[in-house]
Enzyme design. Structure first.
Site, PDB file in Angstrom:
ATOM      1  N   CYS A   1       1.015  -1.071  -0.130  1.00 54.19           N
ATOM      2  CA  CYS A   1       0.106  -0.082  -0.116  1.00 54.19           C
ATOM      3  C   CYS A   1       0.816   1.206  -0.020  1.00 54.19           C
ATOM      4  CB  CYS A   1      -0.992  -0.057   1.150  1.00 54.19           C
ATOM      5  SG  CYS A   1      -0.206   0.291   2.570  1.00 54.19           S
TER       6      CYS A   1
ATOM      7  N   CYS B   1       3.580   1.570   2.806  1.00 51.65           N
ATOM      8  CA  CYS B   1       4.803   0.950   2.339  1.00 51.65           C
ATOM      9  C   CYS B   1       5.789   1.802   1.390  1.00 51.65           C
ATOM     10  CB  CYS B   1       4.363  -0.558   1.617  1.00 51.65           C
ATOM     11  SG  CYS B   1       3.614  -1.398   2.532  1.00 51.65           S
TER      12      CYS B   1
ATOM     13  N   ASP C   1       9.914  28.167 -32.096  1.00 53.99           N
ATOM     14  CA  ASP C   1      11.165  28.462 -33.029  1.00 53.99           C
ATOM     15  C   ASP C   1      10.554  28.686 -34.303  1.00 53.99           C
ATOM     16  OD1 ASP C   1      13.745  28.681 -34.057  1.00 53.99           O
ATOM     17  OD2 ASP C   1      13.513  26.680 -34.704  1.00 53.99           O
TER      18      ASP C   1
ATOM     19  N   ASP D   1      13.720  22.575 -31.883  1.00 55.13           N
ATOM     20  CA  ASP D   1      14.313  21.055 -32.488  1.00 55.13           C
ATOM     21  C   ASP D   1      15.086  20.585 -31.742  1.00 55.13           C
ATOM     22  OD1 ASP D   1      16.553  22.710 -32.700  1.00 55.13           O
ATOM     23  OD2 ASP D   1      16.944  22.913 -34.684  1.00 55.13           O
TER      24      ASP D   1
ATOM     25  N   ASP E   1      18.177  24.990 -30.197  1.00 54.20           N
ATOM     26  CA  ASP E   1      17.554  25.576 -29.256  1.00 54.20           C
ATOM     27  C   ASP E   1      17.520  24.854 -27.939  1.00 54.20           C
ATOM     28  OD1 ASP E   1      16.082  27.076 -31.387  1.00 54.20           O
ATOM     29  OD2 ASP E   1      15.029  25.390 -31.922  1.00 54.20           O
TER      30      ASP E   1
END
Length: 890
Positions: free
Chosen positions: A11, A14, A445, A661, A665
């Protein structure tokens, strides 16, 4: 991030316990544990042994992901094999066996406890009125069911001894308490029987909770099985990706084709792929051509034509021709492996929205145990019987569900990532999936994002008396000597000569590039022809370039200068051509807008984003492209290293998403709140981006934002259900509303509710698979949501809405221009080395008003920072006095 498999978690408590234990290990910088995939991602310099020991000491098991797979496999395939092993649903079959066995004995138990007592079902004669025998049978049947489901008790009490009680602890305490109290009632019944107190016998008979103890275990097992099955469905997308991996490859060895396991293919090996076969590893075609279906990786269903020199990726399908390839990336380096690892890593990280649930989960179980104890004490003090008080406490224990809290976020993140992966959209982390939908400004861009990124010839304007054939063929011959992208557009221009193809008539002897201006070449006619043989000599000079350069070589009629302005206004770049005899004409080249860009930008604006185009183009051309694309604002004349500064400036007004790209960039992508690398194709390992879009399609940016919105909405629904379930359920089980409603919750109903709560959360997350991320129907909802937060304002032309926190587009422009006044970029010719840089730097910084200068001989530029306005001529003079030439100042 190092990946580990974790065993023994049941759960959210844990999960919190393991995270806390590993985070304390020296050298660990971050730790994220996923209950969904039973995995753990750890960053830092801590040794594997230390991390595994921390998990073991906390009461759980751990191993390095991939260590279980065969040693004969490559490292990359070990990683996939280890992940595949961790995702394999081994829990559901085990739970199904436990459930069947439990149900068999539970039905017998219910026959004795409820069938006979409540509905008068017949019993064997030996048991008629033998209440003690009936009690013993119920106890034995309950013990059998408890043994079948002993995992609840082992895990629950073990975790309690480690100081981290979990959901199994709640189940074990609830069922165990019911069994122990029932056992006490059975012994008390024997005492009443000895004393011949038949009223006492009947009283204790009704105090039996054996069926509740057994029913709790069985119902929780049902819930666990449903939860496990549903959790398995959330990883279907990841599993389907792994199934795409080829198991064999046809490798060329000593000229012969041989089928080998894909793990034995090495970089540089030659392999062949026949029609209908999957490509086994990433490679490059060296022979043949085909159409390859890349939908498995990019989501694009239309096959892509592939020829010699083109790259191919593992898991894509060769639909037609026979191709021979050389392996370029194998094992964990293949595109498929990187995608699988990316989706897996995203599932292993946590979204910020999960922090509240994690904090609650960490203390949930101890608090519930405390509430159950208080409930029993309060009811006893109120004068209720021990059985009544115990029933209320047990109901509190078994209705409480920390799992729903722990699963609310990761299941939605996993399914959302899977939906993205199916459509070629990769979120690197859960944080990026959450934050993408919260962006306010989209900075795009131009080249390769809004436009195709490959300039093409758009217009051919021949001079009077010059045919298109002559202009184009001479331009092709001249530009073939250049590597400039605009030159390639001319060389690749497909045309059919109507009269004479001059490429067979003129031969280039020598060509030279004139930096910043164009090309010149010395040529000669190698074949005479009727149209020109009487007017020309054997030798000729050819020129191509901008208007200023060509005007020095030939007279350009005014009408062509005017035409060039018109072309520039349309976003095209005019290239002038001439010989030493005459002006030939203009060829216009443009980086054309991708077909889907205007529609995609409109979708972004419709969702309430302010869209900005950033480009290094001149302002005239950039504005023309921006107008066609439909952006809110154009920022032109920005060098690659200047994009990052523009992103920082935009971030003053809102959260910024940068789309580029992923290569040039990179600084801007990193600087933005969310960086999206578009058109990555097979190159998914783009470190700068938070989101990777495989297709070169701007519409996928809008789709990624929609998917983020829907995923976060789903998480909110899950968290609401998880919290409200416990907020309503716990007081109801404790009996808070008994005096108002008369409802007394039987522990069995509490167990049933608990067993279904997690199942409901996981099932709700699976609804994300039905989301249509390209559907614009809800875009207006997202825009209104932004408006309610005060993010929408009118732009200066009052025609569009933009989310910039009450800042208009004119405000942004003014601020940008004001900031740009403080820096100037000078293009300088003649610098050759670091010594030249030092001379220019010293000269510029000696000018009054210049606070600093960054000079680069490699870029042939100087970026000057100004403390006050300085005239361009003053700067130019300072440089040229050092014997360098200033070409331009921006």
């Amino acid at each position: 991030m190092k990946q580990y498999n974790v065993t023994g978690m049941t759960c959210a408590a844990c999960q919190a316990r393991v995270e806390k234990a590993v985070s304390k290990v020296p050298g660990v910088t971050s730790c994220s544990v996923s209950l969904l995939t039973n995995s753990m991602g750890v960053e830092g310099a801590a040794a594997d042994e230390q991390i595994i020991k921390a998990v073991t000491d906390a009461g759980y098991g751990a191993s390095i992901r991939g260590s279980e797979s065969s040693g004969s496999k490559s490292e990359g395939n070990q990683t996939i094999a280890g992940l595949e092993e961790s995702l394999k649903d081994t829990t559901t079959p085990k739970l199904a066996k436990r459930l069947v066995a439990s149900l068999v004995f539970l039905l017998i138990l219910m026959y004795f406890s409820m069938g006979h007592m409540m509905w008068g079902w017949p019993l064997p004669g030996v048991l008629e009125n033998n209440h003690i025998a009936m009690g013993l049978i119920q106890m034995l049947l309950t013990i059998i069911i408890m043994v079948i489901n002993q995992r609840f008790f082992i895990s629950g009490f073990k975790s309690m001894l480690h100081g981290s009680p979990n959901m199994d602890t709640l189940v074990a305490l609830g069922s165990g308490a019911a069994f122990l109290y029932s056992t006490y009632a059975l012994f008390a019944m024997t005492d009443a029987q000895v004393r011949m107190d038949m009223d006492g016998v009947m009283h204790y008979m009704h105090e039996f909770y054996f069926e509740s103890a057994a029913m709790i275990l069985t119902l929780i097992t049902i819930g666990k099985m449903l939860e496990a099955h549903s959790k398995g469905k959330t990883t279907d997308a990841l599993k389907s990706l792994m199934k795409l991996a080829a198991t064999t490859a046809t490798v060329v060895i000593d000229g012969n084709e041989q089928v080998v396991p894909v793990e034995q293919v090495h970089k540089g090996d030659t392999f062949v792929v026949k029609p209908g076969e999957n490509i086994p590893v990433d490679g490059e075609i060296i022979e043949g051509m085909s159409a390859v279906n890349e939908s498995a990786l990019t989501g694009e269903s239309i096959p892509v034509d592939k020829n010699v020199g083109d790259s191919v990726s593992a898991a894509t399908l060769n639909t037609s021709g026979y191709i021979k390839c050389v392996a370029t990336r194998v094992g964990e380096d293949t595109t498929l492996s990187k995608i699988i690892q990316m989706v897996s890593d995203a599932a292993a990280t946590k979204a910020p929205i999960a922090k509240i649930a994690d904090k609650v989960s960490g203390v949930f179980v101890p608090v519930v145990i405390g509430i159950a104890a208080v409930t029993i004490i309060v009811w006893l003090l109120a004068g209720q019987s021990a059985g009544f008080a115990l029933a209320r406490g047990i109901s509190v224990l078994v209705i409480s569900c920390p799992c729903a809290l722990g699963l609310a976020t990761p299941v939605a993140i996993m399914v959302g990532n899977g939906v993205g992966a199916k459509n070629g959209i990769m979120f690197k982390t859960a944080i990026s999936l959450e934050q993408t939908g919260k962006m306010q400004i989209a900075a795009l861009d131009k080249t390769g994002t809004i436009t195709a990124g490959e300039p093409v010839v758009t217009d051919v304007v021949s001079a009077d008396g010059i045919t298109d054939d002559k202009l184009i063929s001479i331009a092709k011959l001249l530009e073939a000597r250049s590597e400039h992208p605009l030159a390639k557009a001319v060389v690749n221009y497909d045309y059919t000569a109507k009269q004479n193809d001059y490429s067979d008539i003129i031969s280039i002897d020598v060509s030279n590039a004139v930096a910043g201006n164009g090309l010149e070449a010395s040529a000669q006619y190698i074949k005479a022809f009727e149209a020109d043989s009487a007017d020309i000599s054997d030798k000729i000079s050819l020129y191509g370039g901008n208007a200023d350069y060509i005007s020095k070589k030939a007279t350009i009629p005014q009408e062509y200068i005017k035409k060039s302005y018109e072309l520039s206004g349309d976003g095209k770049t005019p290239m002038f051509f001439a010989t030493d005899k005459e002006f030939l004409g203009i060829i216009a080249v443009a980086d054309t807008i991708k077909e889907d860009s205007p529609k995609a930008i409109k979708e972004l604006k419709d969702m309430g984003l302010y869209v900005v185009m950033i480009t290094g183009d001149n302002e005239r051309s950039a504005n023309a492209i921006g107008k066609i694309a439909g952006v809110n604002e154009v920022i032109a004349g920005v060098l690659p290293d200047g994009k990052e500064k523009e992103i920082q400036r935009l971030k003053k007004y809102g959260k910024v998403i940068m789309v580029g790209d992923g290569i040039n960039d990179a600084p801007a992508l990193t600087s933005a709140d969310i960086g999206i690398a578009i058109g990555a194709g097979t190159d998914v390992a783009i470190d700068a981006a938070d989101v990777v879009i495989m297709k070169n399609c701007l519409s996928d940016v809008a789709a990624a934002i929609r998917l983020s919105h829907r995923t976060i909405r789903n998480i909110h629904e899950n968290l609401f259900w998880a919290f409200i379930y416990n907020i309503i359920g716990i007081p109801l089980a404790a009996g808070v509303w008994i005096h108002l409603t008369g409802w007394e919750m039987n522990p069995m109903f509490g167990a049933a509710a608990m067993s279904l709560s997690s199942f409901c959360v996981v099932t709700n997350a699976l609804r994300l698979n039905l989301v249509k991320i390209y559907d614009t129907a809800r875009d207006e909802v997202y825009k209104k949501k932004a408006a309610r937060k005060g993010l929408i304002v009118k732009t200066t032309d009052n025609t569009d809405n933009s989310p910039v926190n009450n800042i208009t587009s004119q405000d942004i422009n003014n601020k940008r221009k004001e900031d740009n006044k403080m820096t100037k970029t000078m293009n300088i010719e003649g610098m050759m080395c670091g010594h030249c840089e030092a001379r220019v730097k010293k000269a510029l910084e000696s000018v009054d008003g210049v606070s600093g200068a960054v000079v680069s001989h490699e870029k042939n530029e100087a970026v000057v920072t100004l403390a006050k306005e300085v005239d361009d001529e003053v700067l130019k003079k300072a440089v040229e006095e050092q014997d360098y030439k200033v070409i331009a100042i921006n």
